[in-house]
Design a protein around this motif. Sequence first.
Motif, PDB file in Angstrom:
ATOM      1  N   ALA A  17       0.892  -1.195   0.063  1.00 22.24           N
ATOM      2  CA  ALA A  17      -0.130   0.035  -0.010  1.00 22.24           C
ATOM      3  C   ALA A  17       0.888   1.265   0.166  1.00 22.24           C
ATOM      4  CB  ALA A  17      -0.896  -0.003   1.328  1.00 22.24           C
ATOM      5  N   ASP A  18       2.004   1.096   0.580  1.00 23.83           N
ATOM      6  CA  ASP A  18       2.885   2.431   0.831  1.00 23.83           C
ATOM      7  C   ASP A  18       4.357   1.917   0.899  1.00 23.83           C
ATOM      8  OD1 ASP A  18       3.979   4.925   1.204  1.00 23.83           O
ATOM      9  OD2 ASP A  18       3.334   5.122   3.318  1.00 23.83           O
ATOM     10  N   PRO A  19       5.053   1.845  -0.059  1.00 23.10           N
ATOM     11  CA  PRO A  19       6.555   1.188  -0.028  1.00 23.10           C
ATOM     12  C   PRO A  19       7.333   2.220   1.161  1.00 23.10           C
ATOM     13  CG  PRO A  19       5.635   1.287  -2.301  1.00 23.10           C
ATOM     14  CD  PRO A  19       4.594   2.050  -1.511  1.00 23.10           C
TER      15      PRO A  19
ATOM     16  N   TYR B  97      13.474   6.513   3.184  1.00 28.10           N
ATOM     17  CA  TYR B  97      13.849   5.932   1.954  1.00 28.10           C
ATOM     18  C   TYR B  97      14.857   6.798   1.098  1.00 28.10           C
ATOM     19  CZ  TYR B  97      10.950   9.621   0.220  1.00 28.10           C
ATOM     20  OH  TYR B  97      10.404  10.907  -0.160  1.00 28.10           O
ATOM     21  N   GLU B  98      15.357   7.782   1.370  1.00 27.53           N
ATOM     22  CA  GLU B  98      16.193   8.411   0.714  1.00 27.53           C
ATOM     23  C   GLU B  98      17.684   7.878   0.767  1.00 27.53           C
ATOM     24  OE1 GLU B  98      14.222  12.640   0.018  1.00 27.53           O
ATOM     25  OE2 GLU B  98      15.379  12.457   1.967  1.00 27.53           O
TER      26      GLU B  98
ATOM     27  N   LEU C 288      12.780   3.007  -3.726  1.00 28.07           N
ATOM     28  CA  LEU C 288      11.449   2.563  -3.818  1.00 28.07           C
ATOM     29  C   LEU C 288      10.869   2.267  -2.463  1.00 28.07           C
ATOM     30  CD1 LEU C 288       8.988   1.455  -5.489  1.00 28.07           C
ATOM     31  CD2 LEU C 288      10.236  -0.477  -5.686  1.00 28.07           C
ATOM     32  N   PHE C 289      11.616   1.776  -1.717  1.00 31.69           N
ATOM     33  CA  PHE C 289      11.360   1.056  -0.125  1.00 31.69           C
ATOM     34  C   PHE C 289      12.131   1.968   0.981  1.00 31.69           C
ATOM     35  CE2 PHE C 289      10.894  -2.592  -3.029  1.00 31.69           C
ATOM     36  CZ  PHE C 289       9.480  -2.946  -2.693  1.00 31.69           C
ATOM     37  N   GLY C 290      11.498   2.073   2.019  1.00 34.70           N
ATOM     38  CA  GLY C 290      11.824   2.778   3.046  1.00 34.70           C
ATOM     39  C   GLY C 290      12.991   1.548   3.828  1.00 34.70           C
ATOM     40  N   ALA C 291      13.634   2.273   4.750  1.00 37.32           N
ATOM     41  CA  ALA C 291      14.658   1.175   5.323  1.00 37.32           C
ATOM     42  C   ALA C 291      14.153   0.699   6.848  1.00 37.32           C
ATOM     43  CB  ALA C 291      15.989   1.805   5.537  1.00 37.32           C
TER      44      ALA C 291
ATOM     45  N   GLY D 286      18.983  -2.947   6.612  1.00 37.21           N
ATOM     46  CA  GLY D 286      18.755  -1.481   6.582  1.00 37.21           C
ATOM     47  C   GLY D 286      19.977  -0.536   6.314  1.00 37.21           C
ATOM     48  N   ILE D 287      20.930  -1.093   6.376  1.00 37.14           N
ATOM     49  CA  ILE D 287      22.239  -0.454   6.364  1.00 37.14           C
ATOM     50  C   ILE D 287      22.363   0.227   4.981  1.00 37.14           C
ATOM     51  CG2 ILE D 287      24.727  -0.487   6.664  1.00 37.14           C
ATOM     52  CD1 ILE D 287      24.379  -1.658   9.372  1.00 37.14           C
ATOM     53  N   VAL D 288      23.234   1.551   4.897  1.00 31.64           N
ATOM     54  CA  VAL D 288      23.429   2.153   3.875  1.00 31.64           C
ATOM     55  C   VAL D 288      25.183   2.457   3.900  1.00 31.64           C
ATOM     56  CG1 VAL D 288      23.617   4.251   2.429  1.00 31.64           C
ATOM     57  CG2 VAL D 288      21.336   3.263   3.134  1.00 31.64           C
TER      58      VAL D 288
END
Length: 405
Positions: free
Chosen positions: A178-180, A251-252, A275-278, A286-288
């Motif tokens: 519904a909300d990525p 998500y950024e 597209l997706f949040g972490a 979730g790590i960037v």
Amino acid sequence: MSLRSRRCSPPSRPDRPARPAPLSARPGRAAAALLTAVLALAPAGPASAAPRDDDDLALRARLQELVDRPDGPPGAIAVLRDGDRVRVYRAGTAEVGTRRPPRIDDHMRLASAAKAFSGAVALRLVDCGQLGLDDTIAERLPTLPAAWGAVTLRQLLQHTSGLPDYSNAPDFVALIRADPHHVFDSRHLLDFVADEDLEFTPSSQYHYSNSDNIAVALMAEAVTGQRYEDLLAAEVYRPLGLRRTSLPSGYELPEPYLHGYAVQPPEPPEDVSTLFGASGAWASGGIVSTPRDFSAFAAGYAGGPLISAATRRQQRTFVEGASEPAGPGANRAGLAIFEYSTRCGVVYGHTGNTAGYTQFGAGTPDGRRSVTVSVTTQVNERVAPDLLAQLRAVEEDFVCALSAG
């Protein structure tokens, strides 16, 4: 590798609750393909040490072969690290429509390779005596379901816990669909499966589960009274000199970044970088980070003084089991680390895949050398088995180049 600091966070007061009370919603569970795309559904030199490209055309050609496939990634970058010496190999572009090549300080999603970071935090706390490998969920996280109470930290780290995977829960998947960009309360992700029993008796089998590393991070918070994000900074980023690694909730991606793509020929690649949040992956994916930082982490985590010799011996107690996706050679599962036995020897590390990104990072047993291979599309057995086979072969070629020095 020499650590810049050796510390463990002060323990929390024993009467301080470390985890919020469970949410009231109790969704059921079911297999869901969408979250495979979200969660992989897995020593730094001095700042003045400049990376350089090597003239090994054969390795460059191997990366180019991946990029040239119709279903291949738009970009690929590999880093070989030997102490302060860094060699960089790349092919393709960091962003479709430009000529900008992938660079060593471009940000990217590590996907399930983030599980190795939660392992590093937990094992550092084991070294400090704040956690024990045989500590149970009942002891450290008493608000979680009583049915899970006998599960130990050791079993969580090795994916032999039997915890149901929250990323397969229908309500979780429905929220993503519904909300990525939905922002989850990361510390309540296990609530999506809190009405479920264990899937098997702990230690009776291996089963890769995103829930395991969420529980690991919650245990770390429980014994320290600190946020997992702060523990990462204190116990991993600073000791290893990781300057461009973070655990965001949105998500950024920080600029500059490697753009990640969904590749489905004959359609043009679709940019799915943001597209997706972490927050729905958190400690499980979730790590960037950047290729430079990832290579430093891979070396420091695989060997060296980040973890004591006694704890590392426990970490390297292996069972049959592959990372997700499988890495090069024969795979076995340790405690938040995998053994990859290749034709050129053994390395230790982790893989990961999510929408737009696939990662492999490993180091030699002494922690002096490491190899990372990062490509900008999702590659796993389910979505691209033939491409995965070629990618694993390329990863093994880079392991052999690492061994050759």
